[in-house]
Design a protein around this motif. Structure first.
Motif, PDB file in Angstrom:
ATOM      1  N   THR A 145       9.040   8.034   1.816  1.00  0.00           N
ATOM      2  CA  THR A 145       7.973   7.701   2.755  1.00  0.00           C
ATOM      3  C   THR A 145       6.843   8.711   2.619  1.00  0.00           C
ATOM      4  O   THR A 145       7.083   9.907   2.536  1.00  0.00           O
ATOM      5  N   GLU A 146       5.612   8.222   2.613  1.00  0.00           N
ATOM      6  CA  GLU A 146       4.418   9.072   2.578  1.00  0.00           C
ATOM      7  C   GLU A 146       3.464   8.596   3.669  1.00  0.00           C
ATOM      8  O   GLU A 146       3.588   7.485   4.168  1.00  0.00           O
ATOM      9  N   GLN A 147       2.508   9.454   4.006  1.00  0.00           N
ATOM     10  CA  GLN A 147       1.487   9.099   4.994  1.00  0.00           C
ATOM     11  C   GLN A 147       0.111   9.302   4.381  1.00  0.00           C
ATOM     12  O   GLN A 147      -0.158  10.341   3.779  1.00  0.00           O
ATOM     13  N   SER A 148      -0.748   8.307   4.563  1.00  0.00           N
ATOM     14  CA  SER A 148      -2.119   8.404   4.066  1.00  0.00           C
ATOM     15  C   SER A 148      -2.871   9.470   4.852  1.00  0.00           C
ATOM     16  O   SER A 148      -2.912   9.422   6.090  1.00  0.00           O
ATOM     17  N   PRO A 149      -3.491  10.443   4.161  1.00  0.00           N
ATOM     18  CA  PRO A 149      -4.259  11.459   4.886  1.00  0.00           C
ATOM     19  C   PRO A 149      -5.521  10.890   5.534  1.00  0.00           C
ATOM     20  O   PRO A 149      -6.000  11.429   6.521  1.00  0.00           O
ATOM     21  N   GLN A 150      -6.047   9.796   4.997  1.00  0.00           N
ATOM     22  CA  GLN A 150      -7.268   9.205   5.559  1.00  0.00           C
ATOM     23  C   GLN A 150      -6.991   8.388   6.817  1.00  0.00           C
ATOM     24  O   GLN A 150      -7.645   8.547   7.831  1.00  0.00           O
ATOM     25  N   SER A 151      -5.991   7.486   6.743  1.00  0.00           N
ATOM     26  CA  SER A 151      -5.762   6.557   7.851  1.00  0.00           C
ATOM     27  C   SER A 151      -4.535   6.882   8.685  1.00  0.00           C
ATOM     28  O   SER A 151      -4.387   6.375   9.788  1.00  0.00           O
ATOM     29  N   GLY A 152      -3.622   7.697   8.139  1.00  0.00           N
ATOM     30  CA  GLY A 152      -2.368   7.973   8.842  1.00  0.00           C
ATOM     31  C   GLY A 152      -1.330   6.890   8.632  1.00  0.00           C
ATOM     32  O   GLY A 152      -0.225   6.979   9.152  1.00  0.00           O
ATOM     33  N   ALA A 153      -1.678   5.841   7.869  1.00  0.00           N
ATOM     34  CA  ALA A 153      -0.744   4.733   7.628  1.00  0.00           C
ATOM     35  C   ALA A 153       0.430   5.202   6.762  1.00  0.00           C
ATOM     36  O   ALA A 153       0.280   6.061   5.893  1.00  0.00           O
ATOM     37  N   ILE A 154       1.578   4.619   7.013  1.00  0.00           N
ATOM     38  CA  ILE A 154       2.789   4.921   6.257  1.00  0.00           C
ATOM     39  C   ILE A 154       2.850   3.993   5.046  1.00  0.00           C
ATOM     40  O   ILE A 154       2.586   2.799   5.157  1.00  0.00           O
ATOM     41  N   PHE A 155       3.199   4.550   3.886  1.00  0.00           N
ATOM     42  CA  PHE A 155       3.442   3.741   2.694  1.00  0.00           C
ATOM     43  C   PHE A 155       4.629   4.339   1.948  1.00  0.00           C
ATOM     44  O   PHE A 155       5.160   5.381   2.344  1.00  0.00           O
ATOM     45  N   TYR A 156       5.073   3.670   0.905  1.00  0.00           N
ATOM     46  CA  TYR A 156       6.302   4.046   0.207  1.00  0.00           C
ATOM     47  C   TYR A 156       6.018   4.283  -1.272  1.00  0.00           C
ATOM     48  O   TYR A 156       5.278   3.522  -1.889  1.00  0.00           O
ATOM     49  N   VAL A 157       6.619   5.345  -1.829  1.00  0.00           N
ATOM     50  CA  VAL A 157       6.392   5.736  -3.217  1.00  0.00           C
ATOM     51  C   VAL A 157       7.740   5.789  -3.931  1.00  0.00           C
ATOM     52  O   VAL A 157       8.687   6.420  -3.441  1.00  0.00           O
ATOM     53  N   HIS A 158       7.822   5.136  -5.101  1.00  0.00           N
ATOM     54  CA  HIS A 158       9.034   5.187  -5.913  1.00  0.00           C
ATOM     55  C   HIS A 158       9.138   6.577  -6.522  1.00  0.00           C
ATOM     56  O   HIS A 158       8.184   7.080  -7.122  1.00  0.00           O
ATOM     57  N   LYS A 159      10.293   7.219  -6.370  1.00  0.00           N
ATOM     58  CA  LYS A 159      10.463   8.610  -6.788  1.00  0.00           C
ATOM     59  C   LYS A 159      10.308   8.809  -8.292  1.00  0.00           C
ATOM     60  O   LYS A 159       9.839   9.852  -8.730  1.00  0.00           O
ATOM     61  N   GLU A 160      10.691   7.836  -9.098  1.00  0.00           N
ATOM     62  CA  GLU A 160      10.622   7.993 -10.554  1.00  0.00           C
ATOM     63  C   GLU A 160       9.321   7.479 -11.155  1.00  0.00           C
ATOM     64  O   GLU A 160       8.734   8.118 -12.015  1.00  0.00           O
ATOM     65  N   THR A 161       8.879   6.306 -10.713  1.00  0.00           N
ATOM     66  CA  THR A 161       7.714   5.676 -11.344  1.00  0.00           C
ATOM     67  C   THR A 161       6.384   6.052 -10.701  1.00  0.00           C
ATOM     68  O   THR A 161       5.336   5.909 -11.318  1.00  0.00           O
ATOM     69  N   GLY A 162       6.421   6.493  -9.438  1.00  0.00           N
ATOM     70  CA  GLY A 162       5.185   6.794  -8.727  1.00  0.00           C
ATOM     71  C   GLY A 162       4.515   5.559  -8.149  1.00  0.00           C
ATOM     72  O   GLY A 162       3.492   5.658  -7.481  1.00  0.00           O
ATOM     73  N   LYS A 163       5.074   4.372  -8.400  1.00  0.00           N
ATOM     74  CA  LYS A 163       4.529   3.133  -7.836  1.00  0.00           C
ATOM     75  C   LYS A 163       4.547   3.246  -6.311  1.00  0.00           C
ATOM     76  O   LYS A 163       5.484   3.791  -5.742  1.00  0.00           O
ATOM     77  N   TRP A 164       3.504   2.724  -5.660  1.00  0.00           N
ATOM     78  CA  TRP A 164       3.482   2.754  -4.207  1.00  0.00           C
ATOM     79  C   TRP A 164       3.288   1.346  -3.657  1.00  0.00           C
ATOM     80  O   TRP A 164       2.796   0.460  -4.347  1.00  0.00           O
ATOM     81  N   GLN A 165       3.697   1.157  -2.406  1.00  0.00           N
ATOM     82  CA  GLN A 165       3.556  -0.141  -1.742  1.00  0.00           C
ATOM     83  C   GLN A 165       3.589   0.065  -0.234  1.00  0.00           C
ATOM     84  O   GLN A 165       4.081   1.073   0.259  1.00  0.00           O
ATOM     85  N   TRP A 166       3.061  -0.934   0.481  1.00  0.00           N
ATOM     86  CA  TRP A 166       3.062  -0.896   1.949  1.00  0.00           C
ATOM     87  C   TRP A 166       4.382  -1.394   2.512  1.00  0.00           C
ATOM     88  O   TRP A 166       4.829  -0.925   3.550  1.00  0.00           O
ATOM     89  N   GLU A 167       4.979  -2.392   1.858  1.00  0.00           N
ATOM     90  CA  GLU A 167       6.223  -3.009   2.346  1.00  0.00           C
ATOM     91  C   GLU A 167       7.399  -2.051   2.181  1.00  0.00           C
ATOM     92  O   GLU A 167       7.584  -1.458   1.131  1.00  0.00           O
ATOM     93  N   ARG A 168       8.195  -1.888   3.223  1.00  0.00           N
ATOM     94  CA  ARG A 168       9.330  -0.971   3.203  1.00  0.00           C
ATOM     95  C   ARG A 168      10.431  -1.490   2.275  1.00  0.00           C
ATOM     96  O   ARG A 168      10.947  -2.581   2.484  1.00  0.00           O
ATOM     97  N   PRO A 169      10.830  -0.714   1.254  1.00  0.00           N
ATOM     98  CA  PRO A 169      11.944  -1.116   0.387  1.00  0.00           C
ATOM     99  C   PRO A 169      13.281  -0.744   1.046  1.00  0.00           C
ATOM    100  O   PRO A 169      13.630   0.430   1.151  1.00  0.00           O
ATOM    101  N   VAL A 170      13.987  -1.737   1.520  1.00  0.00           N
ATOM    102  CA  VAL A 170      15.245  -1.519   2.248  1.00  0.00           C
ATOM    103  C   VAL A 170      16.392  -1.351   1.254  1.00  0.00           C
ATOM    104  O   VAL A 170      16.418  -1.989   0.202  1.00  0.00           O
ATOM    105  N   ASP A 171      17.342  -0.475   1.602  1.00  0.00           N
ATOM    106  CA  ASP A 171      18.505  -0.214   0.753  1.00  0.00           C
ATOM    107  C   ASP A 171      19.239  -1.518   0.404  1.00  0.00           C
ATOM    108  O   ASP A 171      19.465  -2.357   1.269  1.00  0.00           O
TER     109      ASP A 171
END
Length: 135
Positions: free
Chosen positions: A42-68
């Motif tokens: 989980t990461e937070q945008s410094p500009q908007s404060g919105a939460i987004f998700y970053v893949h640990k290996e690829t660096g790909k990011w997305q807004w939708e929560r990737p559930v286990d």
């Protein structure tokens, strides 16, 4: 930051935040606890404060929560969210860091969410009346 199909709503009568499932019509006071997929963070945008998700290996990011995936499999087998979480915890043990969904552990995000939420009545509602908060 909530998993699909959940939305956070504010009660008109109490002002408290509750959670509504647009697919089932279920409402509850506690946030839905969906473990985050282990390959994501989980990461937070410094500009908007919105939460987004970053893949640990690829660096790909997305807004939708990737559930286990294990949790999703338990749900797909017909288990309720709480039973799926219990099974997930049994499989992964108490040492697992689930990084649960909900109003992420960031006070600024919680405050922003409180101000942005529309007031919705406490009664169970039709999924058509629910809208997902935008990031």
């Amino acid at each position: 930051a909530l998993p699909t199909p959940w939305t956070a709503c504010r009660s008109r009568t109490t002002g408290k935040v509750y959670y509504a499932n647009a697919e089932t019509g279920a409402t509850q006071w506690e946030p839905p606890l969906y473990p985050l997929c282990r390959e994501w963070k989980t990461e937070q945008s410094p500009q908007s404060g919105a939460i987004f998700y970053v893949h640990k290996e690829t660096g790909k990011w997305q807004w939708e929560r990737p559930v286990d995936e294990d949790f999703t499999a338990f749900q797909s087998a017909g288990n309720s969210d709480s039973k799926a979480l219990q099974l997930w915890q049994e499989r992964h043990g108490s040492y697992a860091n689930p990084d649960f969904a909900g109003l992420e552990d960031l006070p600024a995000a919680q405050t922003a969410m409180q101000k942005a939420l529309p007031a919705i009545p406490d009664e169970p509602m039709s999924p058509m009346l629910l809208s997902r908060p935008s990031p």
